[in-house]
Write an enzyme that holds these catalytic residues in place. Structure first.
Site, short mmCIF file in Angstrom:
data_model
loop_
_atom_site.label_atom_id
_atom_site.label_comp_id
_atom_site.label_asym_id
_atom_site.label_seq_id
_atom_site.Cartn_x
_atom_site.Cartn_y
_atom_site.Cartn_z
N LYS A 272 -41.21 36.93 63.06
CA LYS A 272 -42.16 36.83 64.37
C LYS A 272 -41.38 35.90 65.31
O LYS A 272 -42.02 36.32 66.40
CB LYS A 272 -43.18 36.09 63.41
CG LYS A 272 -44.19 36.90 62.74
CD LYS A 272 -45.32 36.20 62.05
CE LYS A 272 -46.29 37.04 61.23
NZ LYS A 272 -47.57 36.43 60.73
N CYS B 297 -57.04 34.33 55.43
CA CYS B 297 -57.65 35.44 56.02
C CYS B 297 -57.48 36.64 55.20
O CYS B 297 -58.09 37.67 55.23
CB CYS B 297 -57.34 35.60 57.37
SG CYS B 297 -57.91 34.57 58.80
#
Ligand SMILES: [Zn+2]
Length: 256
Positions: free
Chosen positions: A89, A190
């Protein structure tokens, strides 16, 4: 602070809509251009936060993330693209930021920082944005920010809710641990709870906004405030948060 003392004509034009604001002006834009921010986490919060800071003209961004892009990230982690699945990322984010504003100097740290490396990066930063997804890292960032007197902008989002607060290096400011003591025991993710994509976008953008306010001398706007966003009811709540007496991280600062 290697950059020239004043903006060139291109920069004046590029940032003209911001310079026009009395709250920013040329002096505020110069401060942004001379500033360095550390962002921990290039996920749903870090994506818009980094993109807005780069576009707004912050001088240097240091991105810390050792994860790789997964397909289930793409719904909300807008700095990464479909073709980036499988890539680190930190690198994928750096590439997007270079497209948005090549003048922004970006350093990608693609490994898990140890405590000493984290402290070094925090010391080098003018503001720290906690965009991570776990309490262990959040507490480590908070401790280092208190120890090295750096402002910390902390955001979180889950389901249809978000929270944001800035913690200033001042005796009268709370720290992260004053507000969230002992949270390690009930961590939510999440992955389990779910999260609506634009909710993290709102909170990450608010982190960029609060960082810009802190960097340009408008910390009054954020001091001692916890903002809670409820997307179900479309409501914001602002809660005044004082330092917690006896906080293990910042009690020494409170009595100074
Ligand atoms: Zn504290």
């Amino acid at each position: 602070m290697a950059r020239a003392a004043t903006m060139n004509a291109f920069e004046r034009d590029r940032y003209s809509r911001q310079i026009r604001l009395p709250q920013i002006g040329e002096a505020g834009q110069e401060r942004l251009l001379a500033s360095q921010a550390l962002l921990v986490g290039m996920g749903g919060l870090g994506s818009p936060a980094a993109m807005y800071l780069a576009a707004a003209g912050i001088g240097r961004l240091v991105l810390s993330d050792f994860d790789r892009v997964e397909a289930s990230n793409l719904q909300r982690q807008i700095i990464h693209r479909s073709a980036d699945v499988g890539e680190l990322k930190a690198h994928s984010a750096k590439r997007t930021l270079a497209e948005i504003n090549p003048a922004c100097e970006v350093t990608a740290l693609d490994w898990q920082l140890d405590d000493e490396e984290l402290r070094g990066q925090i010391l080098a930063a003018d503001v720290v944005l906690d965009c991570c997804d776990n309490f262990a890292t959040r507490f480590a960032i908070n401790r280092a920010c208190v120890a090295h007197a750096r402002p910390l902008v902390s955001g979180a989002a889950i389901r249809m809710e978000g929270q944001i607060a800035s913690f200033l290096p001042e005796a009268t400011s709370p720290c992260y641990e004053c507000i969230y003591p002992g949270e390690l025991e009930h961590e939510e993710t999440c992955a389990v709870e779910g999260v609506l994509a634009p909710v993290v976008g709102v909170m990450g953008s608010m982190q960029a906004l609060q960082a810009v306010l802190v960097l340009t001398g408008h910390a009054d706007a954020v001091r001692g405030k916890l903002l809670l966003f409820d997307a179900n009811a479309m409501l914001w709540r602002s809660v005044k948060v004082p330092p917690a007496p006896g906080c293990p991280t910042c009690a020494a600062r409170q009595t100074r």
